[in-house]
Design a protein around this motif. Sequence first.
Motif, PDB file in Angstrom:
ATOM      1  N   GLY A  12       0.816  -1.212   0.000  1.00  0.00           N
ATOM      2  CA  GLY A  12       0.000   0.000   0.000  1.00  0.00           C
ATOM      3  C   GLY A  12       0.843   1.254   0.000  1.00  0.00           C
ATOM      4  N   LYS A  13       0.639   2.106   0.994  1.00  0.00           N
ATOM      5  CA  LYS A  13       1.345   3.388   1.046  1.00  0.00           C
ATOM      6  C   LYS A  13       2.821   3.242   1.376  1.00  0.00           C
ATOM      7  N   GLN A  58      -0.728   0.758  -5.766  1.00  0.00           N
ATOM      8  CA  GLN A  58      -1.782   1.767  -5.875  1.00  0.00           C
ATOM      9  C   GLN A  58      -1.347   3.173  -5.471  1.00  0.00           C
ATOM     10  N   ALA A  87      -4.426   0.315  -8.677  1.00  0.00           N
ATOM     11  CA  ALA A  87      -5.826   0.288  -8.249  1.00  0.00           C
ATOM     12  C   ALA A  87      -6.666   1.137  -9.195  1.00  0.00           C
ATOM     13  N   TRP A  96      -9.652   1.293  -4.286  1.00  0.00           N
ATOM     14  CA  TRP A  96      -8.511   1.057  -3.408  1.00  0.00           C
ATOM     15  C   TRP A  96      -8.454  -0.381  -2.920  1.00  0.00           C
TER      16      TRP A  96
END
Length: 424
Positions: A12-13, A58, A87, A96
């Motif tokens: 993810g982030k 994403q 995403a 997401w």
Amino acid sequence: MENVLTIILGGGKGTRLYPLTKERSKPAVPFAARYRIVDIPLSNSINSDFKKIYVLTQFNTASLHLHLAQAYQFDSFSRGFVEILAAEQGFSHAGWYEGTADAVRKNMHHFKNQNPSHYLILSGDQLYRMNLKKFLSFHLENDADITIATTPVRREEVYRYGIIAGDDTGKVSKFWEKPDNKEDLRDFDSSHRIPDIEKEQGKKYLASMGIYLFKAKVLEEMLDSNYTDFGKEVIPSALIDKKIYSYIYTGYWVDIGTIKSFYETQLSLATEYPDFDLYDEHAPIFTRMRHLPPSKFINTTMDRTLTGNGCIIKNSIIKNSVIGIRTIIRDGSELEGVICMGSDYYETATQKENNLKEGIPHLGIGRHCHIKNTIIDKNTRIGDNCRIGVDNIERTDGDYGDYYIKDNIIIILKNRTIASGTII
């Protein structure tokens, strides 16, 4: 020939690697002077002749797109490809990714078009070199629905992983995702399957490496649900009616998804006999070909240091460090325990003249700088006579504008300028 489709989970982030992920996705973070993190799982898959590969991510995907497009171009006869699936919104989902399994499910319509026999799930932030063909052979020999790659770990390490219990053939009967260190784990003692050399190091448990091999129909069936995570939901629920086996891998394997492990692992690569060998010509790490000139060292002492191409280092001392592409280090500087990611370009004579007029340092590291225990991100300007991480100063983790401190490691941010005479 089995039709294996590789799916690399880009995460993810990338909060554990922040601020290195502030402007790029985690797989795109530079690594070992000339690579990116994503090159590790990609190379494992390609070296195992699994050349149909998707990378799921994403956040901040622009530099990753550029890297993959320029680095991984298969000939028209191989049918191989490497593609990013960021995403996206569709009529059936909001966009997401909510977890590892959710990321795969939301892209299943892309995967099914390849008509795979098996799905190989790899993590995007681990350093290892694994023969994935042997992994597939083990899976086929046991006619497994799911095979989990596992590695032996000690009792004090189990809280970081999912651990398995099983019989002598490798068939899994129990799976526990990140148990507390105080829990009773007698049922998960896997000493009967672990090689003696590992047991002598106190390793009695088998931990999931986050690497899975699924029969295609099994994964498609399992993800026809609301499951969002492989370790927490998919694998435990599959134990009810699926044949799950564990494949034991005893080679080098480390998670490089945190600042501390990212820093320590890279510095270890510069030692004489590192546990992970970058120089294995039978299983190379692939990356982008940049056609840079060779590095040039003038009256410079270097010890236990990796350097990328295109560097110019003059009258300096570099120890136990990793120096990335196009790094310029000027007279009288000393670096120890430094990861410098380098630059995306060289400055022209005109640009350097403008720097002098505006009173800003040139790209790279200036004269008479002393730097220790620091990660320097790309395109950074460090002026003359800077002292970073050298003096005995009490440092607290946090955000300090042009730099961060995490786990007592100083991180100079990308595209930042550190003025001459700065002490950090």
